[in-house]
Every structure is written in structure tokens, then in C-alpha cells.
Design a protein around this motif. Sequence first.
Motif, PDB file in Angstrom:
ATOM      1  N   LYS A 199      -7.749  66.533  78.030  1.00 41.47           N
ATOM      2  CA  LYS A 199      -6.963  65.616  77.475  1.00 41.47           C
ATOM      3  C   LYS A 199      -7.968  65.196  75.906  1.00 41.47           C
ATOM      4  O   LYS A 199      -7.282  64.879  74.929  1.00 41.47           O
ATOM      5  CB  LYS A 199      -6.756  64.522  78.247  1.00 41.47           C
TER       6      LYS A 199
ATOM      7  N   SER B 161      -8.497  56.384  76.871  1.00 47.01           N
ATOM      8  CA  SER B 161      -8.680  56.713  78.147  1.00 47.01           C
ATOM      9  C   SER B 161     -10.424  56.519  78.386  1.00 47.01           C
ATOM     10  O   SER B 161     -11.180  56.917  77.559  1.00 47.01           O
ATOM     11  CB  SER B 161      -8.211  57.934  78.565  1.00 47.01           C
TER      12      SER B 161
ATOM     13  N   ASP C 178      -9.203  68.358  83.668  1.00 44.19           N
ATOM     14  CA  ASP C 178      -8.096  67.577  83.382  1.00 44.19           C
ATOM     15  C   ASP C 178      -8.505  66.655  82.041  1.00 44.19           C
ATOM     16  O   ASP C 178      -7.889  66.550  80.932  1.00 44.19           O
ATOM     17  CB  ASP C 178      -7.267  67.028  84.207  1.00 44.19           C
TER      18      ASP C 178
END
Length: 392
Positions: free
Chosen positions: A16, A49, A12
Motif C-alpha cells: 500500500k 496509515s 500488504d
Amino acid sequence: MTLITEQSELEDFCGKLAGADFVTVDTEFMRESTYWPKLCLVQLAGPDSHAAVDPLAPELDLQPVYDLMANQSVLKVFHAARQDIEIFLHQGKVMPRPVFDTQIAAMVCGYGESVGYETLVVSLTGRRVDKMSRFTNWANRPLTPPQLAYALADVTHLRDVYIKLRERLDREGRTAWVEEEDAVLVADGTYDLDPQNAWRRLRPRTDNPRFLAVLQAVAAWREREAQQRNSPRNWVLRDDTLLDIAAQAPKTPEALARSRGLPKGFAEGRHGKALLDAIAEGVAVAPADRPKPAVRVDLPSSLTPVVELLKVLLKMSCDQHGVAPKLVANTADLEAIAMDDNADVPALHGWRREVFGETALAVKHGRVALAIKGRGLEVVPVPGADGGGETA
């Protein structure tokens, strides 16, 4: 603070990041007792992130990380990238492309040669990096909060460093300078691990072709042995021992045992036999196939002052342009320019010629001179110079 240990989390997260313009990357590894680095942590950060990936987590497959490194649409940002790239190339069989090395960019932007990460962070962001966990044992589990904080800081601060350096490069029209250097980082030949080329790093002091042929053979044997054992080269045989063996070229276990620095009983064992076979292989190389000594052109003594003058000019030019001299030319390049106007050195091509090479040729041929002005130096025209000049 995120530590990824599960496959679904990794997939995941990397998924991203695959949509980001850039991702900052760093690794933590151990190499003191191995040939190959033991990857202990991979840190990744996108624009908004960040996470650390634990390669030592049970059954965690790093393929999503390797896919991200291979993704041509995502710029990979490193600081001092060589060891990190080597790890991805060895473990994931992938060459990260495209890349941006902030250490190279910093040299182009006038931060000196081989500027450290912490220095760059302080200079560009005003923040300080906690160094307490720098020399920690990254193979120990579980990782402590200070370790994770230190590791993640290596990629979170790097985002801001990259953005500020990129803005400056674009503003000053130097982005292509860095791209040229970054291309070398990911060139196919930069990370050559062919055992047949291992002898070159020993820098032998003799050009005797027979000696070089034996050295090539025994160095290749040691390299293969170190790779197979996953041990440091010098744990197999030290460099000075290898050079002595190549010089003596012993043919028997008894003669080999007299070599300097050889472990007791080595010559009589299976490793000794393998080494003797390598020596014999090197001795048997036909003269035409032996390694060719590097062509050396001795600098005429009359040109020594010219080289010293070019060193002064290099420092002066790089200071004026805010770029590290190391990126422009080394002493061998300056000697080549002193001997030949058309020397095939980087300093006479592209942006380096604009920064230094053109002026270097002008100084060499007396069209301009260095003059003391106030507390510094200036390049000044020489009255009556005709602008000509022939190759030395």
C-alpha cells in the motif's frame, strides 16, 4: 496502534505504501556493545496509515521494507537520516532514494543548527512528543504500549512536519537547496566503511608519511577485527593505543607488550601476531605509496582579522536569510575565501554564493562595509570603491 510481526501483514502494508507520494521513516536500534547496529524496530507512515515493523519477530523477512526504500517513485522522509540510512545500507544492501531530511530542511528554514525532532514538532504542529521511552531497551520483547506509542509518534508527527516544511520551502523557492544537501546523504561515498580508510577518523597530529602508513595498516586491522567480532572499535583497541603503536612500530611481541593500554597477554597471543603482521605491512609500504598528508596552507597572520570579519558577516547574512550558518560555510571555508577569491568551497557556489559568498568577496575587497545601524549591522556601499579586486 499497529505492530507488524507477520510476513503477509508486512507485504500488504508495504504494498500500500508503494503507491504513496511519500513515506515517513524511523528506526530504533541498539549499538552500545556492537559494531553493527542491531535493528529493533522500523516505523513507517504513509499519508493516511502507519505501523511499526518488528525485525526481531521470528522468520520475518524485511525485504518488502527494503524494496520500499529502493522505490524511486516514493519519497522517503527522515529526521536526521544518517544512522537510519546506514542501517538500511548495511542490513538490506539498499540505499534509500529519494530522501528528504527534515533536519536539513529545518536548517534551511531558519530553525538553527541540528534542530531536534521534538523541538520541530512543537514549533510546527503545537503538539508535544512524550520522551519517556527515548532510552528504553528496544531489544526487549514484548514491547510495551508506551514504547510503541513513542516509536510511532516519530513517524506520525513527521508527516505534518514534512508537509509544513515542504510548503515553506516551495513558497520561498528553497526546495532545491534542500535537495542539494539530501543528495549528499545518499551519495555512494558518504557511508564509506572501507577498513583502509579507517585511519582518517583518528585525526593524527603528525603528517609523517611512515607513521601514516603504519597507522593505516593497524587501523584497517582493528576495523576488520571489530567488524568480524561485531564489537565496538575501542573494545578491540583504544584509539590512543593504536596511535602509540603506529608511532613506535614495534617489531616483536616483547616490544608490542610495552605499548600503552594494551591488554595483558595480548602481544603474545594470536591477536598480537596479527597486529604485528599489520605493523610490518605498514612499515614495508614503499614511500611513493604511503598515505599523502593533507595539504595545509597556513593562513597568513595578516588575514586573521579578515576571517573574523567574515565570521560576523556569515552570522549576519544567515540571520537575514533565515538559514543555519553551518549549512553555508565553516571556518576552513572562510580561511580559503580570505586567501583566494576562486576558492573551491561551497560558499562560492550556487545558492550559498547568493546568500553569503558574493557579499563576502565584496567586503574582502572593500566594495562594501559593515556598519552599525541602530542595534544591528548593515552592509553599506563604500563611497568611491571601484568594484574591482584581485585574487589574494
